[in-house]
Design a protein around this motif. Structure first.
Motif, short mmCIF file in Angstrom:
data_model
loop_
_atom_site.label_atom_id
_atom_site.label_comp_id
_atom_site.label_asym_id
_atom_site.label_seq_id
_atom_site.Cartn_x
_atom_site.Cartn_y
_atom_site.Cartn_z
N GLN A 192 -2.80 -4.43 0.14
CA GLN A 192 -2.21 -3.92 -1.29
C GLN A 192 -2.56 -2.93 -1.43
O GLN A 192 -1.79 -1.51 -1.20
N ARG A 193 -3.45 -2.30 -1.74
CA ARG A 193 -3.92 -0.67 -2.19
C ARG A 193 -4.93 0.17 -0.17
O ARG A 193 -4.46 1.31 -0.57
N TRP B 91 0.87 -1.49 0.50
CA TRP B 91 0.46 -0.61 0.10
C TRP B 91 0.34 0.85 -0.20
O TRP B 91 0.47 2.25 -0.83
N GLU C 292 -7.10 1.13 0.81
CA GLU C 292 -8.01 2.68 -0.43
C GLU C 292 -8.23 3.24 1.59
O GLU C 292 -8.30 4.33 1.51
N HIS D 107 1.38 2.20 -3.93
CA HIS D 107 0.38 2.79 -4.92
C HIS D 107 0.09 4.15 -3.86
O HIS D 107 -0.31 4.87 -4.25
N TRP D 108 0.33 4.39 -2.09
CA TRP D 108 -0.14 5.34 -1.86
C TRP D 108 1.12 6.57 -2.69
O TRP D 108 0.92 7.96 -2.88
N SER E 204 0.36 7.94 -5.90
CA SER E 204 -1.16 8.47 -5.60
C SER E 204 -1.14 9.36 -5.03
O SER E 204 -2.20 11.05 -5.51
#
Length: 193
Positions: free
Chosen positions: A169-170, A22, A172, A25-26, A29
């Protein structure tokens, strides 16, 4: 936060954060994100990790929000104890996810040089997020760390070490904790203004 000049510093833990973690991914983003890259992810030395965190914060004068995982959380706590005032003032807050208890009986030997876990208040708003079944820290110990650091605490149910292995993983849902922290930072800034 609505201020584009904020830098998000991703502070991985032991063995780094892989492409599907994660934190990676962060980093992709969040605007103005930078990862603190350590020279040795497998045999971490506290002095080196703290020194690199200091170097990355000081490399740019913009305000920072730290996003740490596992051993990265303990690195942040050690750094805050030793950091020069000018770099301490750059840090607006810290999201500390799944802090590793480097004092636990089953702690890997490679991490023991990070003990003891600092018990001082962090000089910036912080949010600890942990789990009730994390093999690296018990929920009670995570709550104790949060209390010592002056952090808010969130304990997730069945989330493991909040990493790829535990299905994050992500992650959110984790953004809710970041937004909550940013709200506290903005509220604190308005009170000071």
């Amino acid at each position: 936060m609505h201020n584009e000049s904020i830098r998000y510093l991703i502070v991985p833990g032991w063995q780094g954060s892989a492409d599907d973690h994660w934190q990676t991914h962060w980093q992709k983003s969040l605007p103005n994100s930078v990862r603190v890259e350590q020279a040795d992810w497998l045999k971490p030395r506290r002095e080196d990790w703290v020194g690199e965190l200091q170097r990355v914060i000081a490399a740019d004068s913009s305000p920072v929000i730290l996003i740490a995982h596992s051993l990265g959380c303990v690195t942040v706590a050690h750094w805050a104890q030793l950091a020069p005032l000018d770099t301490l003032r750059q840090v607006r807050g810290a999201l500390l996810v799944a802090p590793a208890d480097v004092e636990r009986a089953n702690c890997p030997p490679a991490l023991r040089n990070f003990a003891p876990v600092p018990e001082h208040l962090l000089p910036f708003p912080s949010q600890v997020v942990s789990s009730d079944n994390d093999s690296a820290v018990s929920a009670l110990r995570a709550m104790e760390m949060a209390r010592n650091w002056g952090a808010e605490i969130g304990i997730l149910s069945g989330a493991g070490h909040i990493n790829v292995k535990s299905g994050h993983q992500r992650w959110e849902q984790g953004f809710a904790y970041l937004y909550r922290l940013q709200g506290r930072i903005e509220q604190s800034a308005r009170r000071r203004a």
